[in-house]
Write a protein that holds these residues in place. Structure first.
Motif, mmCIF file in Angstrom:
data_model
loop_
_atom_site.group_PDB
_atom_site.id
_atom_site.type_symbol
_atom_site.label_atom_id
_atom_site.label_comp_id
_atom_site.label_asym_id
_atom_site.label_seq_id
_atom_site.Cartn_x
_atom_site.Cartn_y
_atom_site.Cartn_z
ATOM 1 N N THR A 79 0.746 -1.107 -0.096
ATOM 2 C CA THR A 79 -0.135 -0.144 0.065
ATOM 3 C C THR A 79 1.061 1.301 0.142
ATOM 4 O O THR A 79 0.622 2.140 -0.668
ATOM 5 N N ILE A 80 1.785 1.118 1.049
ATOM 6 C CA ILE A 80 2.513 2.395 0.747
ATOM 7 C C ILE A 80 3.551 2.609 -0.468
ATOM 8 O O ILE A 80 3.460 3.701 -0.888
ATOM 9 N N PHE A 81 4.056 1.435 -1.097
ATOM 10 C CA PHE A 81 4.685 1.681 -2.489
ATOM 11 C C PHE A 81 3.513 2.054 -3.546
ATOM 12 O O PHE A 81 4.107 2.922 -4.198
ATOM 13 N N MET A 82 2.496 1.669 -3.382
ATOM 14 C CA MET A 82 1.440 2.022 -4.523
ATOM 15 C C MET A 82 1.290 3.524 -4.425
ATOM 16 O O MET A 82 1.103 4.291 -5.545
ATOM 17 N N VAL A 83 0.778 3.974 -3.051
ATOM 18 C CA VAL A 83 0.217 5.387 -2.645
ATOM 19 C C VAL A 83 1.485 6.180 -2.966
ATOM 20 O O VAL A 83 1.217 7.230 -3.718
ATOM 21 N N GLY A 84 2.627 6.002 -2.522
ATOM 22 C CA GLY A 84 3.887 6.595 -2.948
ATOM 23 C C GLY A 84 4.263 6.912 -4.279
ATOM 24 O O GLY A 84 4.606 8.111 -4.627
ATOM 25 N N LEU A 85 4.081 5.826 -4.950
ATOM 26 C CA LEU A 85 4.248 6.081 -6.627
ATOM 27 C C LEU A 85 3.411 6.810 -6.942
ATOM 28 O O LEU A 85 3.702 7.835 -8.026
ATOM 29 N N ILE A 86 2.083 6.840 -6.739
ATOM 30 C CA ILE A 86 0.989 7.841 -7.204
ATOM 31 C C ILE A 86 1.372 9.164 -6.844
ATOM 32 O O ILE A 86 1.382 10.259 -7.703
ATOM 33 N N LEU A 87 1.404 9.474 -5.607
ATOM 34 C CA LEU A 87 1.922 10.664 -5.132
ATOM 35 C C LEU A 87 3.148 11.323 -5.778
ATOM 36 O O LEU A 87 3.376 12.390 -6.014
ATOM 37 N N THR A 88 4.282 10.393 -5.848
ATOM 38 C CA THR A 88 5.353 10.906 -6.571
ATOM 39 C C THR A 88 5.075 11.183 -8.111
ATOM 40 O O THR A 88 5.743 12.429 -8.557
ATOM 41 N N ALA A 89 4.413 10.658 -8.770
ATOM 42 C CA ALA A 89 3.988 10.932 -10.190
ATOM 43 C C ALA A 89 3.302 12.463 -10.219
ATOM 44 O O ALA A 89 3.497 13.086 -11.107
ATOM 45 N N LEU A 90 2.157 12.450 -9.315
ATOM 46 C CA LEU A 90 1.628 13.558 -9.483
ATOM 47 C C LEU A 90 2.245 14.725 -9.146
ATOM 48 O O LEU A 90 2.087 15.656 -9.703
ATOM 49 N N SER A 91 3.210 14.566 -8.128
ATOM 50 C CA SER A 91 4.121 15.660 -7.659
ATOM 51 C C SER A 91 4.900 16.050 -8.728
ATOM 52 O O SER A 91 5.327 17.327 -8.952
ATOM 53 N N PHE A 92 5.801 15.179 -9.548
ATOM 54 C CA PHE A 92 6.390 15.563 -10.877
ATOM 55 C C PHE A 92 5.716 16.170 -11.988
ATOM 56 O O PHE A 92 6.337 17.104 -12.270
ATOM 57 N N GLY A 93 4.411 15.696 -11.901
ATOM 58 C CA GLY A 93 3.725 16.329 -12.887
ATOM 59 C C GLY A 93 3.228 17.772 -12.793
ATOM 60 O O GLY A 93 3.303 18.739 -13.461
ATOM 61 N N ILE A 94 3.060 17.941 -11.463
ATOM 62 C CA ILE A 94 2.711 19.407 -10.960
ATOM 63 C C ILE A 94 4.198 20.283 -11.057
ATOM 64 O O ILE A 94 4.013 21.398 -11.505
ATOM 65 N N VAL A 95 5.267 19.641 -10.862
ATOM 66 C CA VAL A 95 6.381 20.343 -10.922
ATOM 67 C C VAL A 95 6.741 20.738 -12.370
ATOM 68 O O VAL A 95 7.151 21.953 -12.763
ATOM 69 N N LEU A 96 6.587 19.779 -13.098
ATOM 70 C CA LEU A 96 6.557 20.090 -14.788
ATOM 71 C C LEU A 96 5.972 21.194 -15.233
ATOM 72 O O LEU A 96 6.096 22.099 -15.836
ATOM 73 N N LEU A 97 4.352 21.131 -14.775
ATOM 74 C CA LEU A 97 3.458 22.184 -15.195
ATOM 75 C C LEU A 97 4.037 23.609 -14.457
ATOM 76 O O LEU A 97 3.861 24.727 -15.064
ATOM 77 N N TYR A 98 4.290 23.712 -13.278
ATOM 78 C CA TYR A 98 5.008 24.791 -12.606
ATOM 79 C C TYR A 98 6.168 25.412 -13.282
ATOM 80 O O TYR A 98 6.081 26.753 -13.513
ATOM 81 N N LYS A 99 6.922 24.621 -13.705
ATOM 82 C CA LYS A 99 8.354 25.020 -14.492
ATOM 83 C C LYS A 99 7.971 25.640 -15.793
ATOM 84 O O LYS A 99 8.520 26.641 -16.409
ATOM 85 N N ALA A 100 6.847 24.893 -16.589
ATOM 86 C CA ALA A 100 6.496 25.319 -17.878
ATOM 87 C C ALA A 100 5.798 26.765 -17.723
ATOM 88 O O ALA A 100 5.858 27.567 -18.693
#
Length: 408
Positions: free
Chosen positions: A387-408
């Motif tokens: 559960t930690i692994f699954m939720v953590g990967l989802i949150l990591t992917a979402l945060s990377f997506g937000i970072v990319l949008l922010y930089k753009a």
């Protein structure tokens, strides 16, 4: 010539008042669980002391005191169960004093009630008659029915449960250990008492024979189904071993995967720091997804390691404990238990186990239970890791997506 009727009338009046008072008191306040020590029992005791007193040719004063004691002898049950006799004495004394009853006669009533306690002496004839009347069921045809009421009362009030054999033994022992003390009681209950002893002895033998036959039938059925029982145990053990191996494999997979992720992250961050300077000085927002990924890998690998960690059930053996093989919480076949014992205790337990098939199966059942506890812990921690692994990967992917949008 005119004083005698007045005295008789006064005596009859105090008894009527006592009857009314006790009847109202029991109907309003006596706990419903007291199905034996009820108003019916008190009324029967009064009836019996009246008959025994007349047979003993007591004078009117003593007969009155005897009946008053009979009315009050169980009133202490309203306050307490064990030792109720002493509270009954207090209630009787208080009520009689309010009625203006003579002090010396109150003392006689109180002492009669005291004598109904199992540890108190029964010295006077009045005391013996009251005790005999209180135990009149020993010499009555309804002895067994009264006993069942007492059995139900003990179960409800004291939480004591008895099998049919145990209760029959208790009743038989009580009959043999009890005796009527007054001559009037011996005459009134003697024959039926002897009949009850014989009947209870016969009943006990019948119950024991029935229980023995039932046990033999169960053992016979158990022996006939021996192959099925052994197959069940073998299948259960195989399932537990397979599930344990599966859990360990999954845990090892999570440990390896997260260890690789952590190694890559640590190597990457270390290289960046040494070659180009702080990696996130120019893009500090990248610390959020990277931190999430590190926390995910760390939490997941810790849970997986705890899941794969060996878990040995143990117990604390005390010399005052019951015999090893008969202790249902101990599995003498499991090293986590028997290594806590001395060699002599272990050998004795094993010898006892080999002599009794039921004990052997009990130990095997105990072993399965503890294996189940270990499996439950393994899969709970494994589920947390995934559960930690699954939720953590989802949150990591979402945060990377937000970072990319922010930089753009």
């Amino acid at each position: 010539m005119e004083t005698t009727p007045v005295i008789k009338k006064a005596k009859a009046e105090i008894l009527r008042q006592a009857k009314t008072y006790i009847t109202t008191l029991f109907e309003e306040k006596l706990p419903k669980q007291l199905v034996y020590h009820s108003l019916k029992h008190t009324t029967l005791t009064v009836k019996e002391v009246r008959a025994l007193g007349e047979a003993a040719e007591l004078d009117a004063s003593n007969q009155e005191a005897l009946e008053l004691a009979a009315w009050f002898h169980d009133t202490g049950y309203l306050d307490t169960y064990d030792g109720h006799e002493y509270r009954s004495m207090e209630r009787a004394g208080e009520w009689l004093q309010e009625q203006g009853y003579p002090t010396d006669r109150i003392a006689v009533v109180r002492e009669m009630i005291r004598a109904t306690h199992r540890d108190e002496p029964r010295e006077t004839e009045l005391q013996q008659i009251l005790v005999d009347a209180d135990l009149c069921s020993l010499g009555r045809e309804d002895f067994c029915a009264s006993g069942e009421l007492l059995r139900a009362e003990w179960e409800a009030v004291l939480g004591r449960s008895y099998s049919n054999t145990e209760w029959a033994e208790i009743q038989f022992t009580f009959l043999l250990s009890s005796k009527f003390r007054s001559h009037a009681a011996k005459e009134r209950y003697g024959e039926q008492y002897k009949a009850n002893v014989k009947e209870q002895k016969k009943r006990l033998k019948k119950i024991e024979k029935k229980e023995k036959k039932k046990k033999e039938e169960v053992q016979g059925n158990f022996a006939e189904g021996k192959r099925g029982v052994e197959t069940m145990f073998r299948t259960t053990y195989d399932n537990h071993v397979s599930l344990s191996q599966m859990a360990d494999n999954k845990a090892n997979m999570m440990i390896s995967l997260n260890a690789v992720i952590l190694s890559i992250l640590i190597t990457y961050l270390g290289a960046k720091t040494s070659s180009i300077g702080p990696a996130f000085t120019r893009n500090p927002i990248l610390t959020v997804p990277m931190g999430l990924l590190v926390a995910t890998a760390l939490g997941s690998v810790v849970s997986a390691i705890l899941s794969a960690q060996p878990d040995v059930t143990t117990f604390k053996w005390l010399k005052k404990s019951p015999a090893i093989a008969t202790n249902r919480r101990i599995n003498i076949l499991f090293f986590g238990n028997f290594t806590k014992l001395s060699l002599d205790d272990f050998q004795g337990g094993m010898n006892e186990l080999m002599r009794d098939k039921d004990l052997m199966y009990t130990n095997m059942i105990t072993d399965i239970y503890y294996l189940g506890e270990v499996l439950s812990r393994k899969y709970r921690l494994l589920r947390i890791s995934y559960t930690i692994f699954m939720v953590g990967l989802i949150l990591t992917a979402l945060s990377f997506g937000i970072v990319l949008l922010y930089k753009a």
